[in-house]
Design a protein around this motif. Structure first.
Motif, PDB file in Angstrom:
ATOM      1  N   MET A  10       0.807  -1.220   0.000  1.00 49.32           N
ATOM      2  CA  MET A  10       0.000   0.000   0.000  1.00 49.32           C
ATOM      3  C   MET A  10       0.844   1.275   0.000  1.00 49.32           C
ATOM      4  O   MET A  10       0.305   2.379  -0.016  1.00 49.32           O
ATOM      5  CB  MET A  10      -0.944   0.009   1.202  1.00 49.32           C
ATOM      6  CG  MET A  10      -0.254   0.127   2.565  1.00 49.32           C
ATOM      7  SD  MET A  10       0.656  -1.377   3.056  1.00 49.32           S
ATOM      8  CE  MET A  10      -0.723  -2.519   3.262  1.00 49.32           C
ATOM      9  N   TYR A  11       2.176   1.122  -0.039  1.00 43.44           N
ATOM     10  CA  TYR A  11       3.069   2.283  -0.025  1.00 43.44           C
ATOM     11  C   TYR A  11       3.907   2.330  -1.300  1.00 43.44           C
ATOM     12  O   TYR A  11       3.900   1.389  -2.103  1.00 43.44           O
ATOM     13  CB  TYR A  11       3.983   2.240   1.198  1.00 43.44           C
ATOM     14  CG  TYR A  11       3.233   2.261   2.505  1.00 43.44           C
ATOM     15  CD1 TYR A  11       2.699   3.446   2.995  1.00 43.44           C
ATOM     16  CD2 TYR A  11       3.034   1.089   3.240  1.00 43.44           C
ATOM     17  CE1 TYR A  11       1.998   3.468   4.190  1.00 43.44           C
ATOM     18  CE2 TYR A  11       2.333   1.100   4.433  1.00 43.44           C
ATOM     19  CZ  TYR A  11       1.816   2.292   4.900  1.00 43.44           C
ATOM     20  OH  TYR A  11       1.114   2.324   6.078  1.00 43.44           O
ATOM     21  N   THR A  12       4.641   3.431  -1.479  1.00 43.29           N
ATOM     22  CA  THR A  12       5.534   3.569  -2.619  1.00 43.29           C
ATOM     23  C   THR A  12       6.956   3.792  -2.120  1.00 43.29           C
ATOM     24  O   THR A  12       7.185   3.996  -0.919  1.00 43.29           O
ATOM     25  CB  THR A  12       5.137   4.758  -3.517  1.00 43.29           C
ATOM     26  OG1 THR A  12       5.492   5.999  -2.874  1.00 43.29           O
ATOM     27  CG2 THR A  12       3.647   4.761  -3.795  1.00 43.29           C
ATOM     28  N   THR A  13       7.897   3.783  -3.047  1.00 46.03           N
ATOM     29  CA  THR A  13       9.294   4.007  -2.685  1.00 46.03           C
ATOM     30  C   THR A  13       9.533   5.400  -2.125  1.00 46.03           C
ATOM     31  O   THR A  13      10.556   5.646  -1.498  1.00 46.03           O
ATOM     32  CB  THR A  13      10.201   3.811  -3.907  1.00 46.03           C
ATOM     33  OG1 THR A  13       9.774   4.690  -4.959  1.00 46.03           O
ATOM     34  CG2 THR A  13      10.145   2.375  -4.401  1.00 46.03           C
ATOM     35  N   PHE A  72      -3.989  29.845  -2.947  1.00 41.20           N
ATOM     36  CA  PHE A  72      -3.566  29.006  -1.821  1.00 41.20           C
ATOM     37  C   PHE A  72      -3.903  27.552  -2.103  1.00 41.20           C
ATOM     38  O   PHE A  72      -4.981  27.235  -2.607  1.00 41.20           O
ATOM     39  CB  PHE A  72      -4.267  29.460  -0.544  1.00 41.20           C
ATOM     40  CG  PHE A  72      -4.012  28.577   0.651  1.00 41.20           C
ATOM     41  CD1 PHE A  72      -2.840  28.705   1.387  1.00 41.20           C
ATOM     42  CD2 PHE A  72      -4.935  27.613   1.043  1.00 41.20           C
ATOM     43  CE1 PHE A  72      -2.600  27.887   2.489  1.00 41.20           C
ATOM     44  CE2 PHE A  72      -4.704  26.796   2.142  1.00 41.20           C
ATOM     45  CZ  PHE A  72      -3.529  26.939   2.869  1.00 41.20           C
ATOM     46  N   GLU A  73      -2.965  26.651  -1.788  1.00 40.62           N
ATOM     47  CA  GLU A  73      -3.204  25.209  -1.860  1.00 40.62           C
ATOM     48  C   GLU A  73      -2.600  24.554  -0.629  1.00 40.62           C
ATOM     49  O   GLU A  73      -1.542  24.971  -0.149  1.00 40.62           O
ATOM     50  CB  GLU A  73      -2.585  24.594  -3.118  1.00 40.62           C
ATOM     51  CG  GLU A  73      -3.290  24.935  -4.411  1.00 40.62           C
ATOM     52  CD  GLU A  73      -2.719  24.161  -5.583  1.00 40.62           C
ATOM     53  OE1 GLU A  73      -2.528  22.931  -5.446  1.00 40.62           O
ATOM     54  OE2 GLU A  73      -2.442  24.776  -6.618  1.00 40.62           O
ATOM     55  N   ALA A  74      -3.270  23.514  -0.125  1.00 38.59           N
ATOM     56  CA  ALA A  74      -2.756  22.763   1.020  1.00 38.59           C
ATOM     57  C   ALA A  74      -3.138  21.305   0.863  1.00 38.59           C
ATOM     58  O   ALA A  74      -4.149  20.973   0.230  1.00 38.59           O
ATOM     59  CB  ALA A  74      -3.308  23.317   2.335  1.00 38.59           C
ATOM     60  N   ALA A  75      -2.313  20.427   1.424  1.00 39.93           N
ATOM     61  CA  ALA A  75      -2.582  18.992   1.424  1.00 39.93           C
ATOM     62  C   ALA A  75      -2.427  18.477   2.844  1.00 39.93           C
ATOM     63  O   ALA A  75      -1.372  18.650   3.462  1.00 39.93           O
ATOM     64  CB  ALA A  75      -1.630  18.264   0.481  1.00 39.93           C
ATOM     65  N   LEU A  76      -3.485  17.856   3.375  1.00 40.70           N
ATOM     66  CA  LEU A  76      -3.493  17.365   4.745  1.00 40.70           C
ATOM     67  C   LEU A  76      -3.701  15.857   4.729  1.00 40.70           C
ATOM     68  O   LEU A  76      -4.734  15.370   4.255  1.00 40.70           O
ATOM     69  CB  LEU A  76      -4.631  18.026   5.542  1.00 40.70           C
ATOM     70  CG  LEU A  76      -4.673  19.560   5.528  1.00 40.70           C
ATOM     71  CD1 LEU A  76      -5.921  20.044   6.240  1.00 40.70           C
ATOM     72  CD2 LEU A  76      -3.426  20.135   6.168  1.00 40.70           C
ATOM     73  N   PRO A  77      -2.744  15.060   5.226  1.00 42.99           N
ATOM     74  CA  PRO A  77      -2.914  13.606   5.264  1.00 42.99           C
ATOM     75  C   PRO A  77      -4.067  13.217   6.190  1.00 42.99           C
ATOM     76  O   PRO A  77      -4.181  13.719   7.303  1.00 42.99           O
ATOM     77  CB  PRO A  77      -1.574  13.102   5.804  1.00 42.99           C
ATOM     78  CG  PRO A  77      -0.607  14.232   5.608  1.00 42.99           C
ATOM     79  CD  PRO A  77      -1.420  15.485   5.710  1.00 42.99           C
ATOM     80  N   LEU A  78      -4.916  12.306   5.722  1.00 44.46           N
ATOM     81  CA  LEU A  78      -6.030  11.801   6.522  1.00 44.46           C
ATOM     82  C   LEU A  78      -5.841  10.335   6.880  1.00 44.46           C
ATOM     83  O   LEU A  78      -6.757   9.692   7.360  1.00 44.46           O
ATOM     84  CB  LEU A  78      -7.349  11.971   5.760  1.00 44.46           C
ATOM     85  CG  LEU A  78      -7.762  13.400   5.421  1.00 44.46           C
ATOM     86  CD1 LEU A  78      -9.093  13.406   4.690  1.00 44.46           C
ATOM     87  CD2 LEU A  78      -7.852  14.261   6.675  1.00 44.46           C
ATOM     88  N   GLY A  79      -4.668   9.823   6.630  1.00 46.91           N
ATOM     89  CA  GLY A  79      -4.387   8.422   6.876  1.00 46.91           C
ATOM     90  C   GLY A  79      -3.263   7.972   5.975  1.00 46.91           C
ATOM     91  O   GLY A  79      -2.559   8.782   5.368  1.00 46.91           O
ATOM     92  N   GLN A  80      -3.098   6.653   5.864  1.00 47.57           N
ATOM     93  CA  GLN A  80      -1.992   6.121   5.094  1.00 47.57           C
ATOM     94  C   GLN A  80      -2.137   6.393   3.604  1.00 47.57           C
ATOM     95  O   GLN A  80      -1.143   6.546   2.904  1.00 47.57           O
ATOM     96  CB  GLN A  80      -1.871   4.610   5.331  1.00 47.57           C
ATOM     97  CG  GLN A  80      -1.481   4.257   6.757  1.00 47.57           C
ATOM     98  CD  GLN A  80      -1.326   2.766   6.949  1.00 47.57           C
ATOM     99  OE1 GLN A  80      -1.499   1.995   6.018  1.00 47.57           O
ATOM    100  NE2 GLN A  80      -0.993   2.353   8.158  1.00 47.57           N
ATOM    101  N   ALA A  81      -3.364   6.443   3.092  1.00 49.19           N
ATOM    102  CA  ALA A  81      -3.552   6.542   1.648  1.00 49.19           C
ATOM    103  C   ALA A  81      -4.504   7.646   1.231  1.00 49.19           C
ATOM    104  O   ALA A  81      -4.809   7.781   0.043  1.00 49.19           O
ATOM    105  CB  ALA A  81      -4.058   5.204   1.104  1.00 49.19           C
TER     106      ALA A  81
END
Length: 759
Positions: A292-295, A602-611
């Motif tokens: 479920m992850y990348t390099t 304005f742009e922002a990215a907020l992680p909500l979990g692993q994916a």
């Protein structure tokens, strides 16, 4: 000077070359570890795997809980980093705190807080492809980054152990594997600087420049020995626990249907080949499921570590059986009794300073930065700050700090300066295409080619020339001259094209042409932001301003502030960006076209979990017509649009409901990563949902209502081919009041609205 052992290995191959076979020759025996504990001696071997390698931390936690004593540790690439931290005395909990607290984007970016560093970042971010060129022709290049920030981080973390020159003298002996890019030899680090050994082992080809040690160009050790169980056996290990932290590889015929996937599988087979026999020699092999992850999932360190721990707990029956076998010959240990804990101590006191490399003037500057460390027990923060200040001059590719033993348990501080090499000139490419099918359909492809010539006046100066062709033709050039953290940038432009907008149901097109130039004066505020003020003088022919267009003089004052620390330009997983821009023209300063404009993007990215990531996009812009008395409304060539990256997909920027001289909007976008394009070369696949709301006004045109709000909703999919290149396809609705229209959107490119393209 660092010491290492080399031995012949398979010839190194680049990503797109076919595998040429494996050749083994007889190697001289390695010195074995002195007998310090009853047999059996246990070795921990950690594989390479980029971000996947952080799973090693979770596995080590479970191994220690089972009471297994670890007598030696070694690894390749990310495995060498985790192994090096363990040899330096860190517990799994401390390592987890380190890797989850690191700003990996800043670490990899070689940030120097200089104007030229900021300029390089901006150009790299705005173009999807870059090729170096020189007298010998085109070249892909040694790598994007020298890895200074990586080396500084390793130096800080291992500062207390740098004075130990023989890795067998650590409480838990250590080895790191690198590869000589010139001849394919396997390089085993057994002496020297622990930080340099870690740094050498993870020089990913094409990403980092080869790391030079004793004249050898070293790259990622995964190219020759990605799981060095053989090395552990040669060092006298009786029991080897190997951890293989790598992504999955889809070998199905259906997946190998294009050049990208075939090239990735070729490289994967190359790594697999040098791991096969080592897997078989391990007494216990633990392989976490990291599909479920990348390099490049460094920002998801906590999840990767948790996955490593989960897999190790699933293997507890085998781990406990191994622990029982060990307990028959020697005592098991509590985690805090592990031999490595003895390595974590206070750094030695610095008794003297030695400078190596660089000119006399450069050494004098560096000496002033590091002099204050002499006579003290330096903190990790003080060491990092001195390195950063020296590197920030832009005079060096690398600033290396090492400690060598001196009398009375003190240490000599050795600083090595690697002078900066003149960077290659570059050929840049960018392709953008926006296609919208709705009540008013449009397709707008644009191809841009840029040339970047460096070092004409000073080493870090640059001439940039760009040509773009699409709905119009744009020729642009600028000359970047840094002066410390400040810079001056004169520019010239010729732009010709058509501006279109919808009046009722009639599409109106007018010719727009401008030529002229200007000057920016700026200040780099670190590697992520800069502040600019400037002026421009242009001749403008704008068909929307008069029935018979005439040339008009436009003299404007400008200002801009830009901040960007996003992990990626396309579909970022974390970080934010802000571009604030204002321009003013008036008859009082000699302009025949008056206006005042201000905008903020304005742009922002907020992680909500692993994916999953929540993207936020917001924009506001105005020409102040109807807001400030006497403020003139601008021509169509300077209207704002709600059709922006991250908001209002499917709205045509020529339609009244999405265009105006005053507008504001916000978009919320949920992106869920469902897979990778290729397990080796990367590329992410997303499912996306976007909802946007905003408003727009044409001052003086009563047919266009400021309210009610405009809105849109879109469901789609996205491909992130690289940090600067992506594809988005979506379908949804756009509407105003009770009018709702279906819309389909296809976007290709960098999705980046560059400051240089603003009129």
């Amino acid at each position: 000077m660092a010491k290492f052992r080399s031995n012949p290995g398979p010839a190194l191959l680049l990503f797109l070359l076919a595998f040429s076979g494996r050749v083994w020759t007889q190697e001289p025996a390695l010195p074995t570890i002195p007998e310090t504990a009853a047999r059996p001696r246990i070795a921990l071997v950690l594989s390479g795997g980029s971000a996947f390698g952080m799973a090693h931390v979770g596995v080590i936690k479970v191994l220690e809980e089972a009471g297994i004593p670890i007598d030696m540790v070694m690894g390749t690439s990310m495995g060498s980093i985790v192994a090096g931290l363990y040899a330096a005395g860190y517990s799994p909990a401390e390592m987890e705190k380190i890797v989850t607290g690191i700003d990996w984007n800043a670490v990899f970016m070689d940030s120097k807080a200089t104007a030229e560093d900021r300029y390089e970042y901006e150009k790299r971010a705005g173009y999807v492809a870059q090729l170096g060129f020189g007298k010998s022709g085109l070249a892909i290049g040694e790598g994007f980054f020298t890895g200074q920030n990586v080396l500084t981080l390793f130096t800080q973390l291992t500062l207390h152990n740098l004075v130990i020159r023989d890795f067998d003298d650590f409480p838990v002996p250590y080895r790191a594997v690198a590869a000589d890019i010139a001849n394919g030899e396997k390089i085993v680090f057994s002496e020297g600087s622990l930080a340099e050994a870690m740094r050498s082992s993870m020089s990913i080809p094409g990403v980092f420049k080869p790391y030079i040690v004793d004249g050898r160009q070293l790259v990622d050790g995964g190219m020759v020995d990605n799981l060095p169980v053989d090395l552990a056996k040669e060092m006298g290990a009786d029991i080897v626990i190997a951890v293989e932290s790598r992504g999955s590889s889809d070998k199905s015929q259906e997946s190998l249907n294009n050049a990208l996937s075939i090239a990735g599988q070729t490289f994967n087979l190359f790594i697999e080949q040098n791991m096969t026999s080592n897997r078989q020699m391990a007494d216990l092999l633990i392989k976490p499921d990291l599909s479920m992850y990348t390099t490049m999932s460094y920002g998801e360190a906590a999840g990767i570590i948790a996955q490593g721990e989960k897999c190790a707990r699933e293997a507890l029956p085998q781990i406990k059986a191994l622990a029982a076998k060990i307990a028959g010959s020697r005592s098991l240990v509590n985690p805090e009794q592990e031999p490595n804990r003895k390595a974590l101590c206070e750094p030695p006191r610095i008794s003297s300073l030695t400078l190596r490399g660089g000119s006399e003037t450069e050494q004098d500057f560096a000496r002033a930065e590091f002099r204050e460390l002499v006579g003290s027990v330096p903190s990790r923060e003080a060491v990092g700050l001195a390195i950063d200040r020296t590197y920030a001059t832009g005079e060096f590719d690398l600033v290396k700090l090492d400690l060598e033993p001196a009398a009375s348990g003190e240490a000599e501080l050795v600083v090595s300066l690697v002078p900066a090499t003149k960077p290659k000139d570059a050929l840049l490419f960018n392709f953008d295409m926006d296609t919208i099918v709705s009540s008013q359909s449009s397709i707008d492809p644009t191809l841009s080619v840029g040339l970047l010539f460096r070092g004409w006046t000073t080493k870090n100066s640059a001439m940039f020339i760009k040509a773009s062709a699409g709905s119009g033709i744009d020729l642009y050039s600028e000359y970047f001259q840094p002066i410390g953290s400040f810079f001056a940038m004169p520019w010239l432009r010729f732009d010709i094209g058509r501006d279109s907008w919808i009046l009722d149901t009639l599409k109106i097109s007018t010719l727009y042409r401008t030529y002229g130039g200007g000057l920016w004066l700026g200040l780099a505020l670190g590697s992520h932001s800069d502040l600019r003020i400037g002026a421009s003088l242009e001749s403008v022919k704008d068909g929307s301003r008069a029935l018979v267009p005439v040339n008009e003089r436009l003299l404007a004052l400008r200002s801009a502030y830009h901040y960007d620390n996003r992990s990626s330009i396309v579909f970022p997983e974390r970080g934010w960006s802000l571009l604030a821009y204002a321009s003013w023209a008036n008859a009082a300063i000699g302009s025949e076209i008056p206006f005042l404009q201000a905008e903020a993007d304005f742009e922002a990215a907020l992680p909500l979990g692993q994916a999953t990531t929540l993207g936020i996009a917001a924009f506001a812009g105005t020409d102040f017509a109807g807001i400030i008395p006497g403020a003139p409304n601008v021509s169509s060539s300077r209207y704002f649009t709600l059709a922006r990256q991250g908001m209002f997909y499917g709205i045509n920027d020529t339609e009244p409901q999405g265009t105006g001289d005053t507008l504001a909007g916000i978009g919320l976008e949920v992106r869920h990563k469902i897979g990778r394009i290729n397990p080796i070369l990367g590329g992410d696949i997303y499912l996306m949902a976007n909802a946007s709301v905003g408003t727009a006004d044409w001052y003086g045109d009563s047919t266009v209502e400021y309210l009610p709000l405009r809105y849109s909703g879109t469901l789609g999919a996205g491909l992130r081919l690289s940090s600067q290149m992506g594809i988005f396809a979506g379908a949804g609705i756009v509407g105003i009041s009770n009018t709702v229209q279906p819309a389909f959107t296809l976007m290709i490119g960098s999705f980046e609205d560059k400051l240089e393209d603003r009129r």
